[in-house]
Design an enzyme around this catalytic site. Sequence first.
Site, PDB file in Angstrom:
ATOM      1  N   CYS A 111       0.805  -1.226   0.000  1.00  0.00           N
ATOM      2  CA  CYS A 111       0.000   0.000   0.000  1.00  0.00           C
ATOM      3  C   CYS A 111       0.841   1.280   0.000  1.00  0.00           C
ATOM      4  O   CYS A 111       0.296   2.370  -0.187  1.00  0.00           O
ATOM      5  CB  CYS A 111      -0.954  -0.004   1.190  1.00  0.00           C
ATOM      6  SG  CYS A 111      -2.004  -1.458   1.219  1.00  0.00           S
ATOM      7  N   HIS A 247      -3.211   7.221   2.667  1.00  0.00           N
ATOM      8  CA  HIS A 247      -3.648   5.896   2.243  1.00  0.00           C
ATOM      9  C   HIS A 247      -4.988   5.579   2.900  1.00  0.00           C
ATOM     10  O   HIS A 247      -5.157   5.739   4.106  1.00  0.00           O
ATOM     11  CB  HIS A 247      -2.584   4.863   2.647  1.00  0.00           C
ATOM     12  CG  HIS A 247      -3.028   3.450   2.449  1.00  0.00           C
ATOM     13  ND1 HIS A 247      -3.649   3.019   1.308  1.00  0.00           N
ATOM     14  CD2 HIS A 247      -2.961   2.359   3.266  1.00  0.00           C
ATOM     15  CE1 HIS A 247      -3.937   1.742   1.424  1.00  0.00           C
ATOM     16  NE2 HIS A 247      -3.535   1.311   2.601  1.00  0.00           N
ATOM     17  N   ASN A 277     -10.149  -0.311   0.715  1.00  0.00           N
ATOM     18  CA  ASN A 277      -8.698  -0.174   0.601  1.00  0.00           C
ATOM     19  C   ASN A 277      -8.259  -0.793  -0.725  1.00  0.00           C
ATOM     20  O   ASN A 277      -8.247  -2.012  -0.870  1.00  0.00           O
ATOM     21  CB  ASN A 277      -8.051  -0.885   1.797  1.00  0.00           C
ATOM     22  CG  ASN A 277      -6.524  -0.852   1.761  1.00  0.00           C
ATOM     23  OD1 ASN A 277      -5.936  -0.459   0.756  1.00  0.00           O
ATOM     24  ND2 ASN A 277      -5.900  -1.272   2.843  1.00  0.00           N
TER      25      ASN A 277
END
Length: 320
Positions: A111, A247, A277
Amino acid sequence: MTGRIIGTGSYVPERIVTNEDLAKLVETSDEWIVTRTGIHERRIAVEEGTSAMASRAAERALENAGIKAEELDIILMATSSPDHCFPNGACEVQAAIGAVNAVAYDISAACSGFEFALSTVQAFIRAGIYKTALIIGADCLSKLTDWSDRGTCVLFGDGAGAAVIRAEKTGVIHSVMGSDGVKGPVLSCVARSEGNFLNERKPELGYIYMDGQEVFKFAVKKVPECIRQVLEESKTDIEEVKYFVLHQANYRICEAVAKRLKQPLDKVPMNIGSYGNTSGATVPILLDELNRQGRLQRGDKLVLAGFGGGLTWGAALVEW
Ligand code: COA
């Protein structure tokens, strides 16, 4: 010279999977998912793979930047879910968009991948090696998700975001990256590395494993730390920052980061409710939304920050 973001683009698959849809697969509820994560729905790729999503985002970023694919010197694709071991995803994007003059390769930092790609092209630009870059964050974690594990399957979605970076006088002011391999096992997906011709593959190892609470603790500590680091090293007052583009892993993580930085939540834009996500794609998708909504003005200071598997983390201070 530094690298300036001159265009953004993003792509998410059409198929919407709601929390109610997931409640038919595992023992969960809309209420649990929303209160623990802020996620209402996510997009799941049905027909398209990682490179196809990345190529669509790349085309949109090129169009937004007003440049042709032939002008690109380098394409970096941040992904931890490429369609193939090789060719790499960036080469597939190169072929799809016709970036015949670019070198293309992938970066694997889960990520944090988009921030790692940004730092890497920045180093190339500062060194005078390349002038025009395309960076992409693209992931199709639905391929790596155990759809019977309620602890992880409610969290992720698929998508891609891209940015065109060009050598200019202002742009990326400073960036930092970090890794802690010792803590890697708290968030892992070990599919490809297990098994060889002597040892049989273990299919159950093909899925994402996560110790949610450890990851949560790591994120709320490391993200504010690396943001402070990038601001201190560039001698920038935090009040100068217009948006913290973080993020999108969990609404509560974004909230905790804002609190630790003593910043109001309206400086922390979020779209996790709609996409979940999307791993390496969350920051560029969010950035593209802000850009297309006209919320970014020339000269605005933004902090982009990510964290994820590895463990890895990174932040960049950017002048728009
Ligand atoms: N629906 C309903 N209950 C669930 C559930 C779900 N989808 N997932 C887990 N639970 C249950 C657990 O089994 C546990 O039940 P128990 O108390 O009977 O054992 C209970 O809910 C609490 O689980 P816990 O893991 O303590 O919840 P939490 O408050 O830590 O929230 C996360 C879980 C995953 C939302 C949270 O830890 C988190 O967001 N971590 C960071 C994850 C992340 O950011 N990952 C990506 C990094 S890039």
